[in-house]
Design a protein around this motif. Sequence first.
Motif, mmCIF file in Angstrom:
data_model
loop_
_atom_site.group_PDB
_atom_site.id
_atom_site.type_symbol
_atom_site.label_atom_id
_atom_site.label_comp_id
_atom_site.label_asym_id
_atom_site.label_seq_id
_atom_site.Cartn_x
_atom_site.Cartn_y
_atom_site.Cartn_z
ATOM 1 N N PRO A 14 -18.460 16.988 -43.384
ATOM 2 C CA PRO A 14 -18.924 18.330 -43.026
ATOM 3 C C PRO A 14 -18.189 18.862 -41.795
ATOM 4 N N ARG A 15 -17.998 20.170 -41.768
ATOM 5 C CA ARG A 15 -17.341 20.824 -40.635
ATOM 6 C C ARG A 15 -18.371 21.555 -39.801
ATOM 7 N N LEU A 16 -18.016 21.816 -38.567
ATOM 8 C CA LEU A 16 -18.864 22.642 -37.719
ATOM 9 C C LEU A 16 -18.611 24.110 -38.042
ATOM 10 N N VAL A 17 -19.680 24.879 -38.080
ATOM 11 C CA VAL A 17 -19.587 26.314 -38.306
ATOM 12 C C VAL A 17 -20.154 27.001 -37.073
ATOM 13 N N HIS A 18 -19.411 27.954 -36.554
ATOM 14 C CA HIS A 18 -19.847 28.707 -35.381
ATOM 15 C C HIS A 18 -20.429 30.026 -35.882
ATOM 16 N N LEU A 19 -21.721 30.211 -35.650
ATOM 17 C CA LEU A 19 -22.400 31.434 -36.059
ATOM 18 C C LEU A 19 -22.458 32.375 -34.870
ATOM 19 N N ARG A 20 -22.119 33.624 -35.106
ATOM 20 C CA ARG A 20 -22.172 34.642 -34.064
ATOM 21 C C ARG A 20 -23.063 35.774 -34.567
ATOM 22 N N LEU A 21 -23.773 36.389 -33.665
ATOM 23 C CA LEU A 21 -24.701 37.455 -34.000
ATOM 24 C C LEU A 21 -24.520 38.591 -33.007
ATOM 25 N N ALA A 22 -24.233 39.790 -33.505
ATOM 26 C CA ALA A 22 -24.079 40.962 -32.646
ATOM 27 C C ALA A 22 -25.269 41.888 -32.892
ATOM 28 N N VAL A 23 -26.007 42.184 -31.827
ATOM 29 C CA VAL A 23 -27.214 43.008 -31.920
ATOM 30 C C VAL A 23 -27.138 44.109 -30.874
ATOM 31 N N GLU A 72 -25.408 39.800 -47.699
ATOM 32 C CA GLU A 72 -26.181 40.983 -47.333
ATOM 33 C C GLU A 72 -27.648 40.655 -47.533
ATOM 34 N N PHE A 73 -28.467 40.962 -46.549
ATOM 35 C CA PHE A 73 -29.886 40.616 -46.622
ATOM 36 C C PHE A 73 -30.667 41.531 -45.688
ATOM 37 N N ARG A 74 -31.968 41.462 -45.804
ATOM 38 C CA ARG A 74 -32.859 42.242 -44.943
ATOM 39 C C ARG A 74 -33.719 41.271 -44.147
ATOM 40 N N GLU A 75 -33.746 41.459 -42.850
ATOM 41 C CA GLU A 75 -34.586 40.622 -41.992
ATOM 42 C C GLU A 75 -35.207 41.504 -40.920
ATOM 43 N N GLN A 76 -36.505 41.312 -40.708
ATOM 44 C CA GLN A 76 -37.262 42.037 -39.696
ATOM 45 C C GLN A 76 -37.087 43.549 -39.853
ATOM 46 N N GLY A 77 -37.044 44.006 -41.130
ATOM 47 C CA GLY A 77 -36.951 45.431 -41.430
ATOM 48 C C GLY A 77 -35.578 46.035 -41.227
ATOM 49 N N ILE A 78 -34.566 45.211 -41.022
ATOM 50 C CA ILE A 78 -33.206 45.691 -40.761
ATOM 51 C C ILE A 78 -32.265 45.082 -41.800
ATOM 52 N N ASP A 79 -31.352 45.904 -42.327
ATOM 53 C CA ASP A 79 -30.330 45.402 -43.242
ATOM 54 C C ASP A 79 -29.208 44.784 -42.424
ATOM 55 N N TRP A 80 -28.769 43.588 -42.846
ATOM 56 C CA TRP A 80 -27.747 42.826 -42.135
ATOM 57 C C TRP A 80 -26.619 42.456 -43.082
ATOM 58 N N ARG A 81 -25.452 42.197 -42.512
ATOM 59 C CA ARG A 81 -24.313 41.666 -43.259
ATOM 60 C C ARG A 81 -23.728 40.503 -42.487
ATOM 61 N N ARG A 82 -23.141 39.587 -43.244
ATOM 62 C CA ARG A 82 -22.452 38.438 -42.652
ATOM 63 C C ARG A 82 -21.040 38.419 -43.201
ATOM 64 N N ALA A 83 -20.073 38.122 -42.343
ATOM 65 C CA ALA A 83 -18.677 38.059 -42.764
ATOM 66 C C ALA A 83 -17.989 36.903 -42.052
ATOM 67 N N SER A 84 -16.896 36.456 -42.640
ATOM 68 C CA SER A 84 -16.080 35.439 -41.971
ATOM 69 C C SER A 84 -15.392 36.086 -40.787
ATOM 70 N N GLY A 85 -15.481 35.416 -39.658
ATOM 71 C CA GLY A 85 -14.866 35.930 -38.441
ATOM 72 C C GLY A 85 -13.648 35.114 -38.080
ATOM 73 N N PRO A 86 -13.398 34.957 -36.787
ATOM 74 C CA PRO A 86 -12.295 34.104 -36.355
ATOM 75 C C PRO A 86 -12.439 32.721 -36.988
ATOM 76 N N PRO A 87 -11.360 31.966 -37.108
ATOM 77 C CA PRO A 87 -11.400 30.677 -37.817
ATOM 78 C C PRO A 87 -12.605 29.816 -37.447
ATOM 79 N N GLY A 88 -13.310 29.367 -38.494
ATOM 80 C CA GLY A 88 -14.456 28.487 -38.297
ATOM 81 C C GLY A 88 -15.736 29.197 -37.911
#
Length: 138
Positions: free
Chosen positions: A48-57, A97-113
């Motif tokens: 398994p590889r490490l995945v770095h999750l980032r969240l912009a709010v 693409e999903f909805r959480e806490q009443g807000i529509d969100w998207r996830r995309a691949s960012g910088p490597p990893g």
Amino acid sequence: MLEVADLEVNVLEFRQRSFQFDRLATVDGVPFAVFSRTETESESQFRPRLVHLRLAVPFAWIVLDPTSDALRVARDGLGLPMAPTERVVEVGAEPTEFREQGIDWRRASGPPGSLVYAPAEYAGKLLTAPGFAALGLT
């Protein structure tokens, strides 16, 4: 109103995961708080590889839940959204693409990893190479 110190000492609960504050960044005049989390891609894989999750709010959307000492996301910046009760799944199994806490969100691949989450209404600006750079995710 929250202070940067509030972001630094509390975690943000999102997708039933805890994210730590990294930085503030302004994109097209909107201040965003950027949070991060690192986890293992999949325990079932041989290597398994490490995945770095980032969240912009948007900074104005972040509220402190005094009962749990955790940060939450509320579009109005005032009300406390109900804590989600859905099952936690591996990031790779989540829809992009999903909805959480009443807000529509998207996830995309960012910088490597890395994978980056952003509100759908800001995804066109944030989930691009220039958006990643503006958020300090290079």
